[in-house]
Write an enzyme that holds these catalytic residues in place. Structure first.
Site, PDB file in Angstrom:
ATOM      1  N   ILE A  60       0.838  -1.204   0.000  1.00 22.08           N
ATOM      2  CA  ILE A  60       0.000   0.000   0.000  1.00 22.08           C
ATOM      3  C   ILE A  60       0.871   1.251   0.000  1.00 22.08           C
ATOM      4  O   ILE A  60       1.978   1.257   0.546  1.00 22.08           O
ATOM      5  CB  ILE A  60      -0.968  -0.023   1.214  1.00 22.08           C
ATOM      6  CG1 ILE A  60      -2.130   0.943   1.046  1.00 22.08           C
ATOM      7  CG2 ILE A  60      -0.216   0.186   2.522  1.00 22.08           C
ATOM      8  CD1 ILE A  60      -3.267   0.725   2.036  1.00 22.08           C
ATOM      9  N   CYS A  61       0.365   2.307  -0.653  1.00 22.94           N
ATOM     10  CA  CYS A  61       0.984   3.629  -0.594  1.00 22.94           C
ATOM     11  C   CYS A  61      -0.157   4.638  -0.458  1.00 22.94           C
ATOM     12  O   CYS A  61      -1.222   4.290   0.057  1.00 22.94           O
ATOM     13  CB  CYS A  61       1.870   3.894  -1.817  1.00 22.94           C
ATOM     14  SG  CYS A  61       0.984   4.017  -3.388  1.00 22.94           S
ATOM     15  N   ARG A  62       0.012   5.838  -0.921  1.00 25.62           N
ATOM     16  CA  ARG A  62      -1.049   6.842  -0.772  1.00 25.62           C
ATOM     17  C   ARG A  62      -2.221   6.557  -1.707  1.00 25.62           C
ATOM     18  O   ARG A  62      -3.368   6.555  -1.294  1.00 25.62           O
ATOM     19  CB  ARG A  62      -0.494   8.236  -1.033  1.00 25.62           C
ATOM     20  CG  ARG A  62      -1.506   9.341  -0.799  1.00 25.62           C
ATOM     21  CD  ARG A  62      -0.828  10.717  -0.858  1.00 25.62           C
ATOM     22  NE  ARG A  62      -1.737  11.738  -0.390  1.00 25.62           N
ATOM     23  CZ  ARG A  62      -2.512  12.456  -1.192  1.00 25.62           C
ATOM     24  NH1 ARG A  62      -2.495  12.232  -2.495  1.00 25.62           N
ATOM     25  NH2 ARG A  62      -3.311  13.369  -0.703  1.00 25.62           N
ATOM     26  N   GLY A  64      -1.725   4.222  -4.800  1.00 28.06           N
ATOM     27  CA  GLY A  64      -1.569   2.974  -5.543  1.00 28.06           C
ATOM     28  C   GLY A  64      -0.451   2.933  -6.564  1.00 28.06           C
ATOM     29  O   GLY A  64      -0.132   1.862  -7.076  1.00 28.06           O
ATOM     30  N   MET A  88      -3.914   4.245   0.734  1.00 23.03           N
ATOM     31  CA  MET A  88      -4.354   4.766   2.027  1.00 23.03           C
ATOM     32  C   MET A  88      -5.485   5.782   1.893  1.00 23.03           C
ATOM     33  O   MET A  88      -6.265   5.958   2.823  1.00 23.03           O
ATOM     34  CB  MET A  88      -3.177   5.389   2.787  1.00 23.03           C
ATOM     35  CG  MET A  88      -2.183   4.384   3.345  1.00 23.03           C
ATOM     36  SD  MET A  88      -2.891   3.256   4.575  1.00 23.03           S
ATOM     37  CE  MET A  88      -3.350   4.387   5.902  1.00 23.03           C
TER      38      MET A  88
END
Length: 109
Positions: A60-62, A64, A88
Site C-alpha cells: 500500500i501507498c497513498r 496505488g 491509504m
C-alpha cells in the site's frame, strides 16, 4: 498486476506500506510494516524477515502508484504480492483506522 480492494482485506493480513517517512508519521494502518519506496531495495531483507512464509504481501501507498511498482518487483522475485487499489486514501475513506506511532488517530498525508 495483481490487485486487491481495501474492502477485501481482512484483519491480520500482512500489509507493507511503502510511503515516505513524513506520510507514515502522519498516519498509517496499525500493524503495517513500513519500508519507504526510496529505501526499498536496500531494506528488502526486512520484508523477507517479517513477511509470513506462506502468506500474501499486501502493498500500500497513498494512492496505488508506488505500491504498484513494489508489487511488480516482488512478483518478479517470486513473492505472492498484491497492490492495494486506491491505497491509504481509500483505506481512510472507507473508515479503516489510521493511527500515528503513539496510537493517536492519524490522517493520510
Amino acid at each position: 498486476m495483481p490487485t486487491v480492494e481495501v474492502g477485501d482485506l481482512k484483519d491480520g493480513d500482512f500489509l507493507l506500506d511503502v510511503r515516505e517517512d513524513d506520510e507514515w508519521q502522519a498516519g498509517h494502518a496499525e500493524g503495517a510494516l513500513h519500508i519507504p519506496l526510496s529505501e526499498f531495495v536496500g531494506r528488502y531483507g526486512e520484508l523477507t524477515e517479517a513477511a509470513p512464509q506462506d502468506g500474501r504481501v499486501h502493498v500500500i501507498c497513498r494512492s496505488g502508484g508506488r505500491s504498484a511498482q513494489v508489487t511488480m518487483y516482488l512478483v518478479q522475485q517470486g513473492v505472492d504480492a498484491v497492490n492495494v487499489d486506491g491505497g491509504m486514501q481509500i483505506w481512510a475513506a472507507v473508515g479503516r483506522p489510521v493511527v500515528q506511532d503513539d496510537g493517536r488517530p492519524g490522517f493520510v498525508a
